[in-house]
Scaffold this motif. Sequence first.
Motif, PDB file in Angstrom:
ATOM      1  N   LYS A 168       0.848  -1.189   0.000  1.00  0.00           N
ATOM      2  CA  LYS A 168       0.000   0.000   0.000  1.00  0.00           C
ATOM      3  C   LYS A 168       0.892   1.251   0.000  1.00  0.00           C
ATOM      4  CE  LYS A 168      -0.829  -0.456   5.017  1.00  0.00           C
ATOM      5  NZ  LYS A 168      -0.352  -1.849   5.210  1.00  0.00           N
ATOM      6  N   PRO A 169       0.324   2.438  -0.268  1.00  0.00           N
ATOM      7  CA  PRO A 169       1.146   3.649  -0.396  1.00  0.00           C
ATOM      8  C   PRO A 169       2.040   3.927   0.800  1.00  0.00           C
ATOM      9  CG  PRO A 169      -1.054   4.062  -1.240  1.00  0.00           C
ATOM     10  CD  PRO A 169      -1.089   2.688  -0.629  1.00  0.00           C
ATOM     11  N   SER A 170       1.588   3.606   1.999  1.00  0.00           N
ATOM     12  CA  SER A 170       2.399   3.892   3.188  1.00  0.00           C
ATOM     13  C   SER A 170       3.516   2.867   3.405  1.00  0.00           C
ATOM     14  CB  SER A 170       1.508   3.940   4.431  1.00  0.00           C
ATOM     15  OG  SER A 170       0.835   2.700   4.612  1.00  0.00           O
ATOM     16  N   THR A 171       3.369   1.680   2.813  1.00  0.00           N
ATOM     17  CA  THR A 171       4.398   0.635   2.928  1.00  0.00           C
ATOM     18  C   THR A 171       4.612   0.004   1.549  1.00  0.00           C
ATOM     19  OG1 THR A 171       2.681  -0.952   3.600  1.00  0.00           O
ATOM     20  CG2 THR A 171       3.969   0.107   5.350  1.00  0.00           C
ATOM     21  N   PRO A 172       5.195   0.755   0.623  1.00  0.00           N
ATOM     22  CA  PRO A 172       5.306   0.278  -0.756  1.00  0.00           C
ATOM     23  C   PRO A 172       6.279  -0.891  -0.897  1.00  0.00           C
ATOM     24  CG  PRO A 172       6.577   2.282  -0.462  1.00  0.00           C
ATOM     25  CD  PRO A 172       5.791   2.086   0.809  1.00  0.00           C
ATOM     26  N   THR A 173       6.024  -1.698  -1.899  1.00  0.00           N
ATOM     27  CA  THR A 173       6.960  -2.755  -2.264  1.00  0.00           C
ATOM     28  C   THR A 173       8.181  -2.108  -2.921  1.00  0.00           C
ATOM     29  OG1 THR A 173       5.120  -4.286  -2.640  1.00  0.00           O
ATOM     30  CG2 THR A 173       7.259  -4.872  -3.600  1.00  0.00           C
ATOM     31  N   PRO A 174       9.382  -2.357  -2.435  1.00  0.00           N
ATOM     32  CA  PRO A 174      10.564  -1.671  -2.981  1.00  0.00           C
ATOM     33  C   PRO A 174      10.909  -2.130  -4.387  1.00  0.00           C
ATOM     34  CG  PRO A 174      11.208  -3.283  -1.335  1.00  0.00           C
ATOM     35  CD  PRO A 174       9.720  -3.212  -1.279  1.00  0.00           C
ATOM     36  N   LEU A 175      11.213  -1.162  -5.240  1.00  0.00           N
ATOM     37  CA  LEU A 175      11.664  -1.454  -6.595  1.00  0.00           C
ATOM     38  C   LEU A 175      13.106  -1.939  -6.571  1.00  0.00           C
ATOM     39  CD1 LEU A 175      10.326   1.773  -8.367  1.00  0.00           C
ATOM     40  CD2 LEU A 175       9.226  -0.473  -8.319  1.00  0.00           C
ATOM     41  N   GLY A 176      13.480  -2.731  -7.562  1.00  0.00           N
ATOM     42  CA  GLY A 176      14.876  -3.118  -7.670  1.00  0.00           C
ATOM     43  C   GLY A 176      15.070  -4.550  -8.116  1.00  0.00           C
ATOM     44  N   GLU A 177      16.324  -4.946  -8.128  1.00  0.00           N
ATOM     45  CA  GLU A 177      16.716  -6.311  -8.485  1.00  0.00           C
ATOM     46  C   GLU A 177      17.037  -7.077  -7.202  1.00  0.00           C
ATOM     47  OE1 GLU A 177      19.950  -8.536 -11.389  1.00  0.00           O
ATOM     48  OE2 GLU A 177      20.574  -6.752 -10.267  1.00  0.00           O
ATOM     49  N   TYR A 178      16.371  -8.214  -7.022  1.00  0.00           N
ATOM     50  CA  TYR A 178      16.562  -9.016  -5.828  1.00  0.00           C
ATOM     51  C   TYR A 178      16.671 -10.491  -6.233  1.00  0.00           C
ATOM     52  CZ  TYR A 178      14.644  -4.634  -4.125  1.00  0.00           C
ATOM     53  OH  TYR A 178      14.418  -3.303  -3.904  1.00  0.00           O
ATOM     54  N   TYR A 179      16.619 -11.371  -5.242  1.00  0.00           N
ATOM     55  CA  TYR A 179      16.612 -12.800  -5.549  1.00  0.00           C
ATOM     56  C   TYR A 179      15.904 -13.563  -4.435  1.00  0.00           C
ATOM     57  CZ  TYR A 179      20.585 -13.294  -2.309  1.00  0.00           C
ATOM     58  OH  TYR A 179      21.399 -13.278  -1.193  1.00  0.00           O
ATOM     59  N   LEU A 180      15.498 -14.785  -4.747  1.00  0.00           N
ATOM     60  CA  LEU A 180      14.842 -15.645  -3.773  1.00  0.00           C
ATOM     61  C   LEU A 180      15.891 -16.177  -2.798  1.00  0.00           C
ATOM     62  CD1 LEU A 180      12.506 -17.729  -6.134  1.00  0.00           C
ATOM     63  CD2 LEU A 180      11.998 -15.577  -4.955  1.00  0.00           C
ATOM     64  N   ARG A 181      15.670 -15.908  -1.507  1.00  0.00           N
ATOM     65  CA  ARG A 181      16.663 -16.286  -0.503  1.00  0.00           C
ATOM     66  C   ARG A 181      16.263 -17.488   0.334  1.00  0.00           C
ATOM     67  NH1 ARG A 181      18.830 -13.248   4.901  1.00  0.00           N
ATOM     68  NH2 ARG A 181      20.908 -14.189   4.891  1.00  0.00           N
ATOM     69  N   VAL A 182      14.972 -17.686   0.552  1.00  0.00           N
ATOM     70  CA  VAL A 182      14.521 -18.786   1.389  1.00  0.00           C
ATOM     71  C   VAL A 182      13.098 -19.156   0.989  1.00  0.00           C
ATOM     72  CG1 VAL A 182      13.657 -17.219   3.181  1.00  0.00           C
ATOM     73  CG2 VAL A 182      14.203 -19.569   3.805  1.00  0.00           C
ATOM     74  N   LEU A 183      12.759 -20.418   1.170  1.00  0.00           N
ATOM     75  CA  LEU A 183      11.396 -20.901   0.926  1.00  0.00           C
ATOM     76  C   LEU A 183      10.865 -21.515   2.206  1.00  0.00           C
ATOM     77  CD1 LEU A 183       8.960 -21.689  -0.846  1.00  0.00           C
ATOM     78  CD2 LEU A 183      10.225 -23.763  -1.481  1.00  0.00           C
ATOM     79  N   ILE A 184       9.688 -21.072   2.627  1.00  0.00           N
ATOM     80  CA  ILE A 184       9.058 -21.583   3.842  1.00  0.00           C
ATOM     81  C   ILE A 184       7.680 -22.137   3.513  1.00  0.00           C
ATOM     82  CG2 ILE A 184       8.011 -20.911   6.051  1.00  0.00           C
ATOM     83  CD1 ILE A 184      10.259 -18.974   6.462  1.00  0.00           C
ATOM     84  N   ARG A 185       7.403 -23.323   4.038  1.00  0.00           N
ATOM     85  CA  ARG A 185       6.044 -23.870   3.959  1.00  0.00           C
ATOM     86  C   ARG A 185       5.308 -23.456   5.224  1.00  0.00           C
ATOM     87  NH1 ARG A 185       5.492 -30.142   3.065  1.00  0.00           N
ATOM     88  NH2 ARG A 185       6.074 -30.243   5.275  1.00  0.00           N
ATOM     89  N   ALA A 186       4.198 -22.769   5.054  1.00  0.00           N
ATOM     90  CA  ALA A 186       3.461 -22.253   6.205  1.00  0.00           C
ATOM     91  C   ALA A 186       2.844 -23.403   7.004  1.00  0.00           C
ATOM     92  CB  ALA A 186       2.369 -21.298   5.742  1.00  0.00           C
ATOM     93  N   PRO A 187       2.947 -23.365   8.335  1.00  0.00           N
ATOM     94  CA  PRO A 187       2.315 -24.410   9.136  1.00  0.00           C
ATOM     95  C   PRO A 187       0.801 -24.401   9.011  1.00  0.00           C
ATOM     96  CG  PRO A 187       3.180 -22.658  10.533  1.00  0.00           C
ATOM     97  CD  PRO A 187       3.702 -22.407   9.158  1.00  0.00           C
ATOM     98  N   ASP A 188       0.228 -23.223   8.728  1.00  0.00           N
ATOM     99  CA  ASP A 188      -1.216 -23.100   8.506  1.00  0.00           C
ATOM    100  C   ASP A 188      -1.426 -22.435   7.151  1.00  0.00           C
ATOM    101  OD1 ASP A 188      -3.912 -22.638   8.427  1.00  0.00           O
ATOM    102  OD2 ASP A 188      -4.000 -21.475  10.294  1.00  0.00           O
ATOM    103  N   PRO A 189      -1.855 -23.170   6.137  1.00  0.00           N
ATOM    104  CA  PRO A 189      -2.009 -22.613   4.792  1.00  0.00           C
ATOM    105  C   PRO A 189      -3.177 -21.647   4.655  1.00  0.00           C
ATOM    106  CG  PRO A 189      -2.875 -24.840   4.841  1.00  0.00           C
ATOM    107  CD  PRO A 189      -2.232 -24.607   6.180  1.00  0.00           C
ATOM    108  N   ASN A 190      -3.933 -21.441   5.721  1.00  0.00           N
ATOM    109  CA  ASN A 190      -5.119 -20.593   5.644  1.00  0.00           C
ATOM    110  C   ASN A 190      -4.888 -19.177   6.174  1.00  0.00           C
ATOM    111  OD1 ASN A 190      -6.853 -22.715   4.629  1.00  0.00           O
ATOM    112  ND2 ASN A 190      -6.756 -23.594   6.690  1.00  0.00           N
TER     113      ASN A 190
END
Length: 261
Positions: A168-190
């Motif tokens: 949202k405007p107050s917490t924008p997603t930062p622009l730029g070049e990044y990479y995937l650092r970690v993958l987590i499976r959520a204990p609760d998928p809901n």
Amino acid sequence: MFRSLRRRRVATAIAALTVLAAAAVGCGGGDSATLGKKVDPSTTVPTPTTTTVPSWQTYSARANGATLQVFAQPNDAQPTMEMPNPWLVDPSVPEAKVPQVFLVKQLQGSWIQVLLPVRPNGSTGWVRSTDVTLSPNPFHVRVSLGEHTIKVTNADNVIYEGTVAVGKPSTPTPLGEYYLRVLIRAPDPNTVYGPYAYGLSSHSEVLETFAGGDAEIGIHGNNDASVLGSNVTSGCVRIDNDAITMLSKQLPLGTPVDIVS
């Protein structure tokens, strides 16, 4: 924000996390010269050229030892930082360990410049080629904030394209070049995170902390598909749950993620 998912997961999910992270790193493949064979870390890595490397191919670097020294410039006498390998996703859970993997920016003789998962966003450093193992990666992720879309490619083929929710405007997603650092499976998928979450190398540029930790950015599922296409998050990118489940089985750590306006 991605950090709060770490705090919410339970100990029984840690084994799955470790397996996922290790499996994702192993998807890489071979090196620039042999395209299918492991890089020998004791040798100098040749600089890829356009005659031998497809334009869509990138490289990830996985730390070999218990710590990785990062230097400001090649041949510097002292490192600017030492990064533990593996690193703790959650310091309160010692079992939550993930290998240190980086996106390679360039190769220079026996030195490799990598993108770092530290502040400020876009920080880079140099590591010795003997301290890492390189793997080629055909995958690429592109997020368009203005269009609220994500496109994932494997070489020249689009394997997923869909609608996303972004900051949202107050917490924008930062622009730029990044990479995937970690993958987590959520204990609760809901929950708001859906079944899976990739943590990126980026951090919020307006929040220093979130849910007791650094305000890191992630790409994850959701518990309300109606928000897709909107600016509603604290900086993370939310996507379709079926899509993140599918991507979790394909995208290795170190995959580049470009976030554009």
